[in-house]
Design a protein around this motif. Structure first.
Motif, PDB file in Angstrom:
ATOM      1  N   PRO A 125       0.818  -1.228   0.000  1.00  0.00           N
ATOM      2  CA  PRO A 125       0.000   0.000   0.000  1.00  0.00           C
ATOM      3  C   PRO A 125       0.844   1.267   0.000  1.00  0.00           C
ATOM      4  CG  PRO A 125      -0.857  -1.586   1.583  1.00  0.00           C
ATOM      5  CD  PRO A 125       0.447  -2.143   1.099  1.00  0.00           C
ATOM      6  N   TYR A 126       2.026   1.198   0.601  1.00  0.00           N
ATOM      7  CA  TYR A 126       2.871   2.384   0.681  1.00  0.00           C
ATOM      8  C   TYR A 126       3.847   2.490  -0.486  1.00  0.00           C
ATOM      9  CZ  TYR A 126       5.531  -1.337   2.985  1.00  0.00           C
ATOM     10  OH  TYR A 126       6.127  -2.544   3.288  1.00  0.00           O
ATOM     11  N   ALA A 127       3.918   1.471  -1.340  1.00  0.00           N
ATOM     12  CA  ALA A 127       4.819   1.524  -2.496  1.00  0.00           C
ATOM     13  C   ALA A 127       4.249   2.472  -3.543  1.00  0.00           C
ATOM     14  CB  ALA A 127       5.016   0.137  -3.083  1.00  0.00           C
ATOM     15  N   LEU A 128       5.136   3.197  -4.223  1.00  0.00           N
ATOM     16  CA  LEU A 128       4.705   4.210  -5.182  1.00  0.00           C
ATOM     17  C   LEU A 128       5.220   3.868  -6.579  1.00  0.00           C
ATOM     18  CD1 LEU A 128       3.301   6.946  -5.644  1.00  0.00           C
ATOM     19  CD2 LEU A 128       5.491   8.053  -5.154  1.00  0.00           C
ATOM     20  N   MET A 129       4.285   3.660  -7.493  1.00  0.00           N
ATOM     21  CA  MET A 129       4.633   3.441  -8.887  1.00  0.00           C
ATOM     22  C   MET A 129       3.489   3.935  -9.751  1.00  0.00           C
ATOM     23  SD  MET A 129       5.346  -0.036 -11.123  1.00  0.00           S
ATOM     24  CE  MET A 129       6.799  -0.557 -10.239  1.00  0.00           C
ATOM     25  N   ARG A 130       3.834   4.759 -10.726  1.00  0.00           N
ATOM     26  CA  ARG A 130       2.852   5.227 -11.705  1.00  0.00           C
ATOM     27  C   ARG A 130       3.320   4.855 -13.101  1.00  0.00           C
ATOM     28  NH1 ARG A 130       2.413   9.497  -7.806  1.00  0.00           N
ATOM     29  NH2 ARG A 130       0.236   9.832  -7.185  1.00  0.00           N
ATOM     30  N   ALA A 131       2.361   4.724 -14.014  1.00  0.00           N
ATOM     31  CA  ALA A 131       2.686   4.365 -15.392  1.00  0.00           C
ATOM     32  C   ALA A 131       1.860   5.210 -16.345  1.00  0.00           C
ATOM     33  CB  ALA A 131       2.410   2.879 -15.637  1.00  0.00           C
ATOM     34  N   GLN A 132       2.456   5.505 -17.500  1.00  0.00           N
ATOM     35  CA  GLN A 132       1.726   6.154 -18.589  1.00  0.00           C
ATOM     36  C   GLN A 132       1.201   5.066 -19.518  1.00  0.00           C
ATOM     37  OE1 GLN A 132       4.358   8.827 -20.602  1.00  0.00           O
ATOM     38  NE2 GLN A 132       4.273  10.400 -19.028  1.00  0.00           N
ATOM     39  N   VAL A 133      -0.075   5.093 -19.770  1.00  0.00           N
ATOM     40  CA  VAL A 133      -0.681   4.103 -20.658  1.00  0.00           C
ATOM     41  C   VAL A 133      -1.336   4.842 -21.816  1.00  0.00           C
ATOM     42  CG1 VAL A 133      -2.380   2.269 -20.898  1.00  0.00           C
ATOM     43  CG2 VAL A 133      -1.077   2.495 -18.765  1.00  0.00           C
ATOM     44  N   TYR A 134      -0.856   4.573 -23.036  1.00  0.00           N
ATOM     45  CA  TYR A 134      -1.429   5.179 -24.232  1.00  0.00           C
ATOM     46  C   TYR A 134      -2.447   4.204 -24.818  1.00  0.00           C
ATOM     47  CZ  TYR A 134       2.308   8.623 -23.966  1.00  0.00           C
ATOM     48  OH  TYR A 134       3.148   9.620 -23.544  1.00  0.00           O
ATOM     49  N   ILE A 135      -3.638   4.728 -25.043  1.00  0.00           N
ATOM     50  CA  ILE A 135      -4.718   3.875 -25.534  1.00  0.00           C
ATOM     51  C   ILE A 135      -5.343   4.535 -26.748  1.00  0.00           C
ATOM     52  CG2 ILE A 135      -6.248   4.924 -23.804  1.00  0.00           C
ATOM     53  CD1 ILE A 135      -7.895   2.387 -23.845  1.00  0.00           C
ATOM     54  N   SER A 136      -5.531   3.766 -27.811  1.00  0.00           N
ATOM     55  CA  SER A 136      -6.077   4.332 -29.036  1.00  0.00           C
ATOM     56  C   SER A 136      -7.487   4.841 -28.799  1.00  0.00           C
ATOM     57  CB  SER A 136      -6.062   3.282 -30.160  1.00  0.00           C
ATOM     58  OG  SER A 136      -7.017   2.267 -29.881  1.00  0.00           O
ATOM     59  N   ARG A 137      -7.865   5.860 -29.581  1.00  0.00           N
ATOM     60  CA  ARG A 137      -9.173   6.490 -29.386  1.00  0.00           C
ATOM     61  C   ARG A 137     -10.327   5.485 -29.598  1.00  0.00           C
ATOM     62  NH1 ARG A 137      -9.988  11.773 -29.536  1.00  0.00           N
ATOM     63  NH2 ARG A 137      -8.024  11.726 -28.381  1.00  0.00           N
ATOM     64  N   ALA A 138     -10.143   4.530 -30.511  1.00  0.00           N
ATOM     65  CA  ALA A 138     -11.200   3.550 -30.763  1.00  0.00           C
ATOM     66  C   ALA A 138     -11.458   2.692 -29.537  1.00  0.00           C
ATOM     67  CB  ALA A 138     -10.834   2.674 -31.960  1.00  0.00           C
ATOM     68  N   ILE A 139     -10.376   2.216 -28.901  1.00  0.00           N
ATOM     69  CA  ILE A 139     -10.523   1.402 -27.691  1.00  0.00           C
ATOM     70  C   ILE A 139     -11.067   2.245 -26.557  1.00  0.00           C
ATOM     71  CG2 ILE A 139      -9.287  -0.016 -26.013  1.00  0.00           C
ATOM     72  CD1 ILE A 139      -7.293  -0.697 -28.169  1.00  0.00           C
ATOM     73  N   ASN A 140     -10.597   3.477 -26.466  1.00  0.00           N
ATOM     74  CA  ASN A 140     -11.042   4.351 -25.395  1.00  0.00           C
ATOM     75  C   ASN A 140     -12.535   4.638 -25.496  1.00  0.00           C
ATOM     76  OD1 ASN A 140     -10.865   5.917 -23.144  1.00  0.00           O
ATOM     77  ND2 ASN A 140      -9.868   7.661 -24.126  1.00  0.00           N
ATOM     78  N   THR A 141     -13.031   4.806 -26.727  1.00  0.00           N
ATOM     79  CA  THR A 141     -14.464   5.036 -26.932  1.00  0.00           C
ATOM     80  C   THR A 141     -15.275   3.818 -26.520  1.00  0.00           C
ATOM     81  OG1 THR A 141     -13.947   6.511 -28.777  1.00  0.00           O
ATOM     82  CG2 THR A 141     -16.206   5.677 -28.632  1.00  0.00           C
ATOM     83  N   GLN A 142     -14.720   2.647 -26.752  1.00  0.00           N
ATOM     84  CA  GLN A 142     -15.434   1.406 -26.418  1.00  0.00           C
ATOM     85  C   GLN A 142     -15.581   1.226 -24.913  1.00  0.00           C
ATOM     86  OE1 GLN A 142     -13.539  -2.051 -28.027  1.00  0.00           O
ATOM     87  NE2 GLN A 142     -14.914  -3.508 -27.023  1.00  0.00           N
ATOM     88  N   TYR A 143     -14.506   1.497 -24.161  1.00  0.00           N
ATOM     89  CA  TYR A 143     -14.522   1.247 -22.719  1.00  0.00           C
ATOM     90  C   TYR A 143     -14.807   2.504 -21.891  1.00  0.00           C
ATOM     91  CZ  TYR A 143     -12.598  -3.361 -23.721  1.00  0.00           C
ATOM     92  OH  TYR A 143     -12.410  -4.646 -24.184  1.00  0.00           O
ATOM     93  N   SER A 144     -14.531   3.687 -22.464  1.00  0.00           N
ATOM     94  CA  SER A 144     -14.775   4.973 -21.813  1.00  0.00           C
ATOM     95  C   SER A 144     -14.253   5.028 -20.373  1.00  0.00           C
ATOM     96  CB  SER A 144     -16.281   5.296 -21.828  1.00  0.00           C
ATOM     97  OG  SER A 144     -16.757   5.359 -23.139  1.00  0.00           O
ATOM     98  N   PRO A 145     -12.967   4.791 -20.153  1.00  0.00           N
ATOM     99  CA  PRO A 145     -12.443   4.902 -18.796  1.00  0.00           C
ATOM    100  C   PRO A 145     -12.477   6.353 -18.310  1.00  0.00           C
ATOM    101  CG  PRO A 145     -10.651   4.634 -20.358  1.00  0.00           C
ATOM    102  CD  PRO A 145     -11.924   4.450 -21.137  1.00  0.00           C
ATOM    103  N   LYS A 146     -12.719   6.521 -17.021  1.00  0.00           N
ATOM    104  CA  LYS A 146     -12.784   7.841 -16.409  1.00  0.00           C
ATOM    105  C   LYS A 146     -11.766   7.921 -15.274  1.00  0.00           C
ATOM    106  CE  LYS A 146     -16.403   8.827 -18.970  1.00  0.00           C
ATOM    107  NZ  LYS A 146     -16.279   9.765 -20.129  1.00  0.00           N
TER     108      LYS A 146
END
Length: 747
Positions: A125-146
Motif C-alpha cells: 500500500p505504501y509503495a509508489l509506482m505510476r505508469a503512462q498508458v497510451y490507448i487508441s481512441r477507438a478502444i477508449n471510446t469502447q470502454y470509456s475509462p474515467k
C-alpha cells in the motif's frame, strides 16, 4: 517538551536537531551517490561518536544528523524500490491500477495510472509506482475509462526516459518523485478492462459546468494540465504562475471563509449551544474544510505546509499557548520531510518554504522600519518575495519575468480578494443547491480576465538567464538578506554581481555544436560569438513542440541570436516546429529547405556552410534531405537528415565529404542508410545517432552500429542526452550534456 515549545525558552539541541535532520536528508540525496560508501561512512561516524563524545547535546545533534542522512535510504527501499526486471520488460505484463489523469490527444489518450499490481506482484500500500498508458481512441471510446476507475491492462512496458539537455529542467527528478517509471501502449490485440467504476466525486467535478473549467481547476486546485498553451506562456511571462499553485494564501482563504461561515451558522443556533462550543467549533469546521481542500489539491507540498502551519495556529489558540511563525515553519518543514524526504527533489518545495520565510522576513522588516500603511506593507512584502525568489526562478526555469514585481502588485489582490472567493462561492452554491446560473455570470468576468492576461503576456518577454550554479544561488540569497537588513552591506554583493554579469555577458569564442535530445527527431544548433545557425526543428505533437520547449530555451539561456535556419526535409520529426518558428519571428531565417537548398556561405566567422542539394530524381522525402557540410579549420561536421542508401550513393562523388570528424547518422541509424560505401567514403571519427530511448524501431540498428564499429568509428546516441562539441584552434572535444548522478535513479 511542552515548556520548551510553547513558551519560547529555545532549547538549542531540539531545534538544532531538526535542522540537522533536514541537512542530513539533503546530504543523503544530493552529495552521496554511492550507496555502499555512504552506508560505510554512516556506520564509521556513528561508532566514533558513540565512543568519543561526552557532550550529551552534541551527541544528540550528531545522531540526528546521521538519522536524517539514513532516513531517505530507508524510505527509498520501502516506497520507491519497486522496479520491473529486464526479463519482465521484454514481455507483456498485466497491470492493475487507478486512473489519476487522462490527457486527450488527436489519435490516442494518455492515462496516468497509479499502479497497485504489475507482473503478478501486488505492490505494498505504501509503495509508489505510476505508469503512462497510451490507448487508441477507438478502444477508449469502447470502454470509456474515467478518472478514478480501476483498470486492468496487458501490454508491454518500457522505462520512461526524459529528455536531457544542458541547462534545462531535469525531469528525471520530477518523474522519480511522483513515481512515474514506465509507459506502455494498448493495441487492439492487448487486454483492457475496467474493473471498477469510480464513484462520481463532486470535488473533482467542481467548476466543470463553466466554459473556463480549466481556470477553476487551476485557481482553486493548482491543476494546470488543461490550461491552453498560450495562456501558460502568458502566465509565465507575467510571473503569476504561483497564483495557479495551491499555496498558503489559498489555504488561508479557505480557512477564513469556512471559519466565519461556521461562526455565523452557530450564532443562528446560539440558544442551543454553550459558550465553549461557540468558541471551539468554528476552528474544527475550518480545519475540516482545509483538510478537504488539501485532499482536493492532491496533497501539494505547499498545501501540506500551509495546512500544518494553520493547524498549529489553531492548536495554540485553543490551548491558550504562545505561537511563533518561525517555529511553526520549522515544524512544518520537519513534518513535510518526514512524510516524504524526496520532496527535496520537488521545485515547489523550495518555492513554498522560501516564499513563506521571505514573508516572515518582510514582516519583521516592516515592524523595524515602522511601515504602517497596508498598501506600503503589501508592496514591500511583494518586493521582498520577488527579490528572494528571483534566484530560484533563474536556477529552476533558466530565467525570470522582468515585470513580475509590478504585475503581482495588482494580480495578487485581484486573485486573493475577488477571483478565488468568487469562484469558491460559485462552486459551493453549485455543490449545495445544484444551481449553475452563477457560472454564466462569472464566466463573463473570467473572459475579460483571460483576455487581458493573454494580451499583456504577449507583450512581456520571458528573460532568459545563463545557467547558474546552486552555490551562487545560495550566495545571492544570502547577499539579498544582508542587503535587506543592512543597507551598508551593498558592497558585499558587488563581487557576486560582477562575477555573474561577467559570466552572463561572456560570449562563446569557439565554435560550439549542440545536438539536442529531441527524442526521435533531429535539431542541431551551431553557434559562435553569440550567433547561431539551426539545422532542423524537432517534432511537434498536439500542443507540445520541441522547438518551443527545447530549442528556444537553449538559444535563450546561451544568449544566442538565431541568424539562419536549414530544414532538411518535410517530415514531422525534422520540421514539426515550423509553425512555432514563424510565431517566434524567425521565419525569415530559413535559408534552405529540402530540395530548395543551395548553400555555400560563411554565416559564422571562419565557419563554412556548404550544402549538397538533392537531385530532382529523388524518389522519397528522405532522399530529398538537404545535406549540409560544416567546416571550421580542419574540423568537419556532416548533417545528413534522413537520406538513405540511394542518396548516399550520389554523394560518393563529392571529395569534400572525406575524413569527417563528426557525422550525424543518416535516418537516425536506420539500416536503410549508413551503407558500407558511404561509411568508407566519409571515414567518420565520431557518429551521433539522434534517437529516442527504447524506441519502437530499435534504432540505431544493430547492423548499422556494427558497420561503424568495423571502421573504428566512436558512437554516441542522444538517447543518453544532448551531445555538445566544442571546436578550438587546437582540436575539438565531444561530450554528453552534464548531468548529476544520483544513487536512487535507476536507468
Amino acid at each position: 517538551m511542552d515548556r520548551l515549545f510553547w513558551h519560547g525558552g529555545l532549547h538549542l539541541p531540539f531545534w538544532q536537531s531538526i535542522v540537522c535532520f533536514v541537512v542530513g536528508c539533503i546530504l543523503s540525496l544530493f552529495f552521496f551517490n554511492t550507496l555502499v560508501f555512504f552506508s560505510t561512512i554512516i556506520l564509521v561516524v556513528l561508532v566514533i561518536v558513540v565512543i568519543t563524545t561526552k557532550n550529551t547535546a552534541k551527541f544528540y545533534v550528531i545522531i540526528t544528523l546521521l538519522v536524517g542522512a539514513s532516513y531517505p535510504i530507508l524510505y527509498y527501499h520501502c516506497v520507491y524500490s519497486s522496479n520491473l526486471s529486464y526479463d519482465e520488460l521484454q514481455q507483456k505484463q498485466v497491470l492493475h491500477g487507478v486512473i489519476e489523469q487522462i490527457d486527450n490527444y488527436q489519435f490516442n489518450d494518455r492515462l496516468i495510472v497509479k499502479t497497485t499490481k504489475i507482473a503478478n506482484t501486488d505492490l505494498k500500500p505504501y509503495a509508489l509506482m505510476r505508469a503512462q498508458v497510451y490507448i487508441s481512441r477507438a478502444i477508449n471510446t469502447q470502454y470509456s475509462p474515467k478518472v478514478g476507475d480501476t483498470i486492468s491492462i496487458r501490454a508491454k512496458f518500457k522505462p520512461i526516459k526524459p529528455r536531457l539537455n544542458e541547462g534545462l529542467f531535469d525531469r528525471r527528478l520530477h518523474n522519480f518523485y511522483v513515481g512515474l517509471k514506465y509507459k506502455g501502449s494498448v493495441s487492439k490485440t492487448d487486454d483492457f478492462a475496467v474493473l471498477t467504476r469510480a464513484t462520481p466525486s463532486h470535488i473533482t467535478n467542481l467548476g466543470s459546468l463553466s466554459r473556463y473549467s480549466w481556470l477553476y481547476r487551476g485557481v482553486l486546485f493548482g491543476d494546470t494540465s488543461a490550461m491552453p498553451a498560450n495562456i501558460k506562456s502568458a502566465v509565465r511571462n507575467l510571473g503569476i504562475a504561483h497564483l495557479f499553485a495551491v499555496s498558503g494564501l489559498h489555504m488561508a482563504i479557505v480557512f477564513g471563509f469556512s471559519f466565519w461561515l461556521g461562526k455565523l451558522a452557530l450564532l443562528l443556533v446560539s440558544k442551543f449551544a454553550s459558550h465553549n462550543t461557540l468558541r471551539i467549533t468554528p476552528y474544527f469546521i475550518a480545519i475540516a474544510a482545509c483538510a478537504t481542500y488539501l485532499h482536493a489539491s492532491d496533497y501539494a507540498t505547499s498545501a501540506i505546509r500551509a495546512f500544518i502551519m494553520i493547524a498549529l495556529v489553531c492548536l495554540c489558540l485553543l490551548v491558550n499557548r504562545s505561537y511563533t511563525s518561525k517555529r511553526a515553519l520549522l515544524c512544518a518543514l520537519l513534518l513535510v520531510i518526514l512524510v516524504n524526504p524526496f520532496v527535496l527533489l520537488s521545485v515547489g518545495f523550495y518555492f513554498s518554504f522560501i516564499a513563506v520565510a521571505s514573508i516572515l522576513v518582510a514582516l519583521d522588516l516592516t515592524n523595524k522600519r515602522r511601515i504602517s500603511s497596508p498598501l506600503y506593507q503589501l508592496a514591500f512584502i511583494q518586493l521582498v518575495i520577488s527579490i528572494t525568489l528571483a534566484p530560484l526562478t533563474v536556477l529552476f526555469f533558466n530565467g525570470t519575468s522582468v515585470l513580475s514585481v509590478f504585475v503581482n502588485l495588482i494580480a495578487i489582490p485581484l486573485f486573493s480578494f475577488f477571483v478565488m472567493p468568487l469562484m469558491l462561492c460559485v462552486v459551493l452554491v453549485d455543490y449545495a443547491f445544484s444551481f449553475s446560473t452563477p457560472y454564466r455570470w462569472l464566466d463573463a468576468l473570467l473572459k475579460l480576465l483571460i483576455k487581458y492576461i493573454e494580451r499583456i503576456g504577449e507583450h512581456i518577454a520571458w528573460h532568459y538567464v545563463p545557467p547558474i550554479s546552486w552555490q551562487l544561488i545560495m550566495l545571492t540569497i544570502a547577499a539579498v538578506l544582508l542587503l535587506l537588513y543592512y543597507y551598508r552591506s551593498a558592497l558585499l554583493t558587488l563581487p557576486i554581481l560582477v562575477f555573474y554579469y561577467a559570466h552572463a555577458l561572456n560570449k562563446e569564442p569557439n565554435l560550439t555544436i549542440r545536438i539536442l535530445d529531441v527524442g526521435h527527431g533531429l535539431s542541431v544548433i551551431i553557434s559562435k560569438q553569440g550567433e547561431a545557425v539551426l539545422y532542423d526543428l524537432g517534432a511537434r505533437y498536439q500542443d507540445f513542440s520541441y522547438f518551443n520547449h527545447l530549442v528556444l530555451p537553449t538559444l535563450g539561456i546561451n544568449r544566442l541570436n538565431l541568424i539562419k535556419t536549414v530544414i532538411s526535409h518535410d517530415d514531422n520529426d525534422h520540421s514539426g516546429g515550423l509553425t512555432d518558428l514563424r510565431h517566434a519571428g524567425y521565419f525569415s531565417t530559413i535559408s534552405g529547405f529540402e530540395k530548395a537548398c543551395n548553400i555555400n556561405a560563411n554565416w559564422l566567422e571562419n565557419v563554412r556552410f556548404k550544402s549538397f542539394a538533392a537531385p530532382h530524381t529523388a524518389h522519397s522525402d528522405n532522399n530529398s534531405s538537404c545535406v549540409l557540410l560544416i567546416t571550421s579549420g580542419q574540423f568537419k561536421l556532416l548533417l545528413t537528415g534522413d537520406i538513405e542508401a540511394e542518396r548516399e550513393h550520389t554523394l560518393l562523388a563529392e571529395p569534400s565529404i572525406q575524413n569527417i570528424d563528426v557525422l550525424i547518422s543518416p535516418h537516425h541509424g536506420s539500416n536503410s542508410s549508413s551503407s558500407e560505401g558511404f561509411i568508407n567514403k566519409t571515414q567518420p571519427r565520431w557518429v551521433v545517432h539522434s534517437v529516442n530511448a527504447y524506441n519502437r524501431w530499435r534504432l540505431p540498428s544493430l547492423a548499422v552500429v556494427t558497420r561503424y564499429a568495423d571502421y573504428g568509428t566512436k558512437q554516441l546516441a542522444t538517447s543518453r542526452g544532448a551531445v555538445k562539441i566544442v571546436v578550438t584552434s587546437s582540436g575539438y572535444t565531444i561530450s554528453y550534456a552534464k548531468q548529476q548522478n544520483y544513487w536512487f535513479l535507476v536507468d
